[in-house]
Design a protein around this motif. Structure first.
Motif, PDB file in Angstrom:
ATOM      1  N   GLY A   8       0.875  -1.200   0.007  1.00 33.11           N
ATOM      2  CA  GLY A   8       0.274   0.071   0.045  1.00 33.11           C
ATOM      3  C   GLY A   8       0.941   1.233  -0.067  1.00 33.11           C
ATOM      4  N   LEU A  43      -2.202   2.572   5.211  1.00 31.05           N
ATOM      5  CA  LEU A  43      -1.699   2.586   4.039  1.00 31.05           C
ATOM      6  C   LEU A  43      -0.639   3.821   3.996  1.00 31.05           C
ATOM      7  N   CYS A  95      -9.686  -2.169   0.886  1.00 32.89           N
ATOM      8  CA  CYS A  95      -8.234  -1.933   1.430  1.00 32.89           C
ATOM      9  C   CYS A  95      -8.117  -2.740   2.786  1.00 32.89           C
TER      10      CYS A  95
END
Length: 469
Positions: free
Chosen positions: A22, A49, A86
């Protein structure tokens, strides 16, 4: 600022594209693919992230000092708004079938999962390159990246009297960040001589005005604080008992002086994190240092394995700007592959991105010439190389001298690289000391990262009895 949004994540997922990592490359790629209509899952071992470049401060510090690199927060928000799934706090510890099946583990609970994807993009970034020297295991001896993290994320200096050493423009950035939080810089020790104009490189440098301006800003900041970059110099040893207290520095003229310090930050650039593509068996080639194996890719990041792409520093160290561009190119290629009927970038836009990529690749090649990694042949026999297993350079050389020990044999004979870091810290040094003139690196095996024993047992069942070492 945690990114985890699911308290109970499903054990098995199916998706069009799995992006592993990420950071800037993974984020740019995931955003482009999601906006192109693909179903994208983004997996990252960290709890947030952004990778190392787009780190985010804890909420209290962000409120007090502002957002760190707001562009990163904007990019992360855009990725989420585009519908990317995510999955932070998710370790990818294994893979098979050219990456179409990824084995995962929740870093908090150890719960195992599996992601099946039509295409996988490895955007796993890089590690800092550390080299051993006498005293490098003392408390207070850290990498520049660690010092930068403390300074930018926590607003804490790594020490009051700091020496920075190694090679690369990253040292300048770290020195400026330390000055900003009140550290005293005793010395900046640059192994090479990149800031002395050389006719063969001036033209290449002038083609990168933004990077030149960035370096100039750092150098001017250091000059205003009375900090001089010592070029052609190196750290010989660190001294101390329970903490580093002094550093021996050899100047360009060979003279050695001792500098008092309570922190020493040493780094020699970065090393690509290529375990995942190497585990899957894609074709590789030696990197410019001759101590790493890079995945062989085309201009869009496609590897020799159908359905496996790589982007960012995993494909070769080139910096954050190149990482984002590489992520975009890989995303556009994957869109053409999986959704050719959907509108992608125009031919003009794609050509512009390709030109940008070529320009940044030229800058990376220039950096390789300006900041070459040092020769490791002169590491003293008594210097500890593998910190996890306590193996010295002399023991590695002795194992190599038996005549039948290749790199794997040297690893087995000495246990160098068999500790918790699995060679990520020392593997390139062991390979250099044990090598026989060819670029080698430790084989990538599952699990790619240490797993709890219970998870490892379950993982063995998940991979249908494949060997886990």
């Amino acid at each position: 600022m945690a990114d985890r949004t699911e308290s109970a994540q499903p054990a098995d997922l199916e998706t069009d594209v799995a992006v592993v990592g990420g950071g800037p490359a993974g984020l740019h790629a995931a955003l482009a693919m999601a906006r192109g209509g693909l179903d994208v899952v983004l997996l990252d071992e960290s709890g947030t992230l952004g990778g190392q470049y787009f780190k985010r401060r804890p909420a209290q510090l962000a409120a007090a000092f502002g957002d760190f690199r707001p562009r990163g927060t904007q990019l992360i928000d855009a990725v989420r708004d585009a519908g990317v799934d995510c999955r932070t706090g998710t370790l990818v510890w294994g893979a098979e079938d050219a990456g179409r099946t990824l084995f995962t583990s929740d870093v908090e609970t150890g719960a195992l999962g599996r992601v099946r994807a039509r295409v996988t993009l490895a955007a796993t970034g890089a590690y800092e390159r550390a080299l051993p020297f006498p005293g490098w295991t003392l408390p207070g001896v850290v990498t520049p990246g660690f010092a930068l993290h403390l300074a930018t994320m926590d607003r804490v200096p790594v020490g009051k009297r700091v020496v920075l050493a190694g090679t690369g423009p990253f040292l300048l950035q770290v020195a400026c960040a330390l000055l900003e939080v009140g550290a005293g810089i005793e010395a900046v020790v640059e192994l090479n001589t990149p800031y002395r104009p050389r006719p063969g490189m001036i033209g290449d440098a002038l083609r990168q005005p933004a990077r030149l301006a960035e370096a100039a800003r750092y150098l001017l900041t250091l000059a205003r604080h009375g900090v001089r970059v010592e070029q052609g110099a190196r750290v010989l040893a660190a001294h101390g008992d329970t903490q580093v207290t002094a550093v021996d520095i050899a100047g360009a003229d060979g003279t050695v002086r001792r500098v008092e310090a309570d922190a020493l930050c040493v780094g020699y650039g970065f090393r690509p994190s290529t375990e995942l593509p190497r585990l899957l068996g894609c074709r590789t080639t030696p990197d410019p240092t001759g101590t790493e194996q890079l995945p062989v890719t085309d201009a869009d990041g496609a590897t020799s394995l159908d359905g496996l792409y790589v982007a960012g520093d995993c494909a070769g160290i080139a910096g954050v700007h190149a990482a984002g561009v590489r992520g975009q190119l890989a995303a556009y290629a994957i869109l053409r592959r999986l959704a050719p009927e959907r509108a992608g970038p125009s031919a003009r836009q794609l050509a512009a991105v390709r030109r940008r990529a070529r320009s940044l690749d030229r800058f990376a090649a220039l950096a390789d010439r300006l900041y070459p990694a040092p020769d490791m042949a002169d590491i003293a026999d008594t210097t500890q190389v593998c910190r996890c297993e306590g193996v010295t350079a002399g023991e590695i050389r002795q194992a190599r001298a038996t005549g039948w020990n290749d790199l794997s044999g040297t690893k087995a004979a000495t246990r160098a690289g068999m500790g918790p870091c699995q060679g990520r810290e020392c593997g390139h040094v062991v390979a250099a000391l044990a090598g026989r003139g060819t670029a080698e690196c430790f084989a990538a095996r599952m699990p790619l990262r240490p797993l709890p024993m219970a998870a490892a047992v379950d993982g063995a069942k998940a991979t249908e009895g494949r060997e886990i070492r």
